[in-house]
Design an enzyme around this catalytic site. Structure first.
Site, short mmCIF file in Angstrom:
data_model
loop_
_atom_site.label_atom_id
_atom_site.label_comp_id
_atom_site.label_asym_id
_atom_site.label_seq_id
_atom_site.Cartn_x
_atom_site.Cartn_y
_atom_site.Cartn_z
CB SER A 13 28.22 34.98 -18.46
OG SER A 13 27.66 35.52 -19.51
CE LYS A 57 31.14 31.10 -28.88
NZ LYS A 57 32.26 32.21 -29.18
CE1 TYR A 196 33.13 38.00 -19.70
CE2 TYR A 196 33.48 37.02 -21.73
CZ TYR A 196 33.04 37.07 -20.62
OH TYR A 196 32.24 35.98 -20.28
#
Length: 415
Positions: A13, A57, A196
């Site tokens: 991350s 989430k 990403y």
């Protein structure tokens, strides 16, 4: 923990470096491998504010005393703030993705959009597209269940204008995978990938090769983090912070690959460039020698060029997945299809140019004379040109060449 990120796997991350760059507070990565651990964490409420990533989430929603309407409609919360023991849930992935599209002029109004994947990010991206007036939003998945197309069926829709990937396809460490053949979409206007890492997935590289504008999820990640930081601190941040942080961090993380004829000075320039940019220096030939346990000339002598190219491709695949590197490549690296694409995943490729008459030839198996070098140059010139983002002349002083390389890096990076 005051501020941080929870999720099942967080090893790669970038959230910590982004948040700490934006606001300066300490930000922890707090992996929770099981749902039981995630439930226990949320019940304890031992945090000021957190971000939430896959696969929690949805899990965190019942623990929130209040959920913003947009997050409730999407069914996903990625930001939770603890105010005096009450938890408030938000979805900054929505505003982050909307920022990515807006800052690059991607218009959803009237467009036919294809969203790859059916997870939580799919719902967020679909909401952005619908709110912006998309004509139609199609969904594709591996199984084609619940009204989605299969990826094969999606390629039977030439009317598609915009493709958005919300799956992990092409994400580190499984770089190189892609779900679609983009030649099937003659009306394609833009491709956006929520992945990403790497900066250019195989999907984005294929789009670029077709001349289609392609945008990386790292910018979305930075934007959603800035919007989350506003909830964390209760302070509005200038939107320019997103662009400034994105540029700074991407510049720091980006690789620079150096290609060119054998003996053109790639290694010397690479070492000096790495020192100037504060990046790690990697000599691809040294990686090959370490992996095989043989010097390069011995590989050519014992096994031939074909075996060497196989070892070279394996080294390119291994090294190009990493970041913060200056990678000096062998002169023939561009001969193998796929190597240039792998090198471009995480930064620009610079082509070092030097007259054939001034090339060093010692200890180079294929540099057997001036005529051979001229023939080699003629054969490789189109490949160098196609693989590179910019050219760097190496006929002057080293410090001047390095300065030119830095400028080329900055220019391609800004583009």
């Amino acid at each position: 923990m005051e501020y941080g990120l929870i999720g099942a796997k967080l090893g790669h991350s970038y959230s910590k470096i982004i948040h700490e760059a934006v606001c300066g507070y300490s930000y922890e990565l707090h992996p929770l491998p099981t749902e039981e651990e995630a439930h226990a964490f949320m019940q304890a409420k031992a945090f000021k504010a957190i971000n939430v990533t896959i696969p929690y989430k949805k899990l965190v929603i019942p623990y929130c005393d209040e959920v913003e309407p947009r997050a409730a409609a999407i069914g996903a919360v990625n930001t939770v703030v603890n105010r005096d023991g009450k938890l408030y849930g938000y979805n900054t992935d929505y505003t982050g993705f909307a920022y990515l599209a807006r800052c690059h002029g991607v218009k959803f109004a009237g467009a036919v959009v294809l969203v790859l994947g059916t997870g939580g990010t799919h719902n967020t991206v679909t909401a952005v597209c619908q709110d912006a007036g998309a004509k139609q939003v199609l969904t594709a998945s591996r199984t084609g269940k619940d009204g989605a197309l299969t990826y094969e069926e999606a390629q039977q829709h030439p009317e598609i204008n915009i493709i958005i990937n919300t799956t992990p396809a092409g994400m580190y460490p499984n770089n190189g995978s892609c779900l679609l053949d983009l030649h099937a979409f003659p009306k394609l206007e833009a491709v956006l990938d929520c992945v990403y890492n790497p900066f250019r997935t195989e999907l984005l590289l294929r789009a670029e090769e077709l001349g289609v504008p392609a945008y990386c999820g790292f910018e979305m990640l930075v934007a959603q983090a800035v919007y989350a930081a506003e909830h964390f601190t209760g302070q509005k941040l200038p939107e320019a912070v997103i662009a400034d942080t994105h540029r700074k961090l991407k510049r720091d993380l980006s690789n620079v690959a150096i290609i060119g004829m054998p003996g053109c000075g790639k290694s010397t320039i690479g070492r000096a460039l790495a020192k100037t940019l504060g990046k790690n220096y990697v000599d691809l030939d040294e990686v090959i020698e370490k992996n095989t346990g043989m010097p390069i000339p011995d590989i050519f002598a014992r096994e031939g060029e074909a075996s060497f190219r196989k070892y070279e491709s394996q080294a390119v695949e291994e090294i190009s997945k990493q970041t913060r590197q200056v990678i000096s490549c062998g002169g023939g690296v561009i001969k193998t299809p796929g190597n240039a694409r792998a090198l471009r995943q995480n930064g620009p490729v610079l082509w070092v140019q030097r007259p054939v008459e001034r090339l060093a030839t010692g200890g180079r198996p294929l540099s057997t004379g001036l005529d051979a070098l001229r023939k080699m140059e003629a054969e490789r010139m189109p490949l160098y040109r196609a693989a590179s983002d910019a050219a760097v002349d190496n006929t002057g002083r080293l410090e001047n060449t390095v300065e030119t390389a830095v400028q080329a890096f900055e220019t391609t990076f800004d583009a």
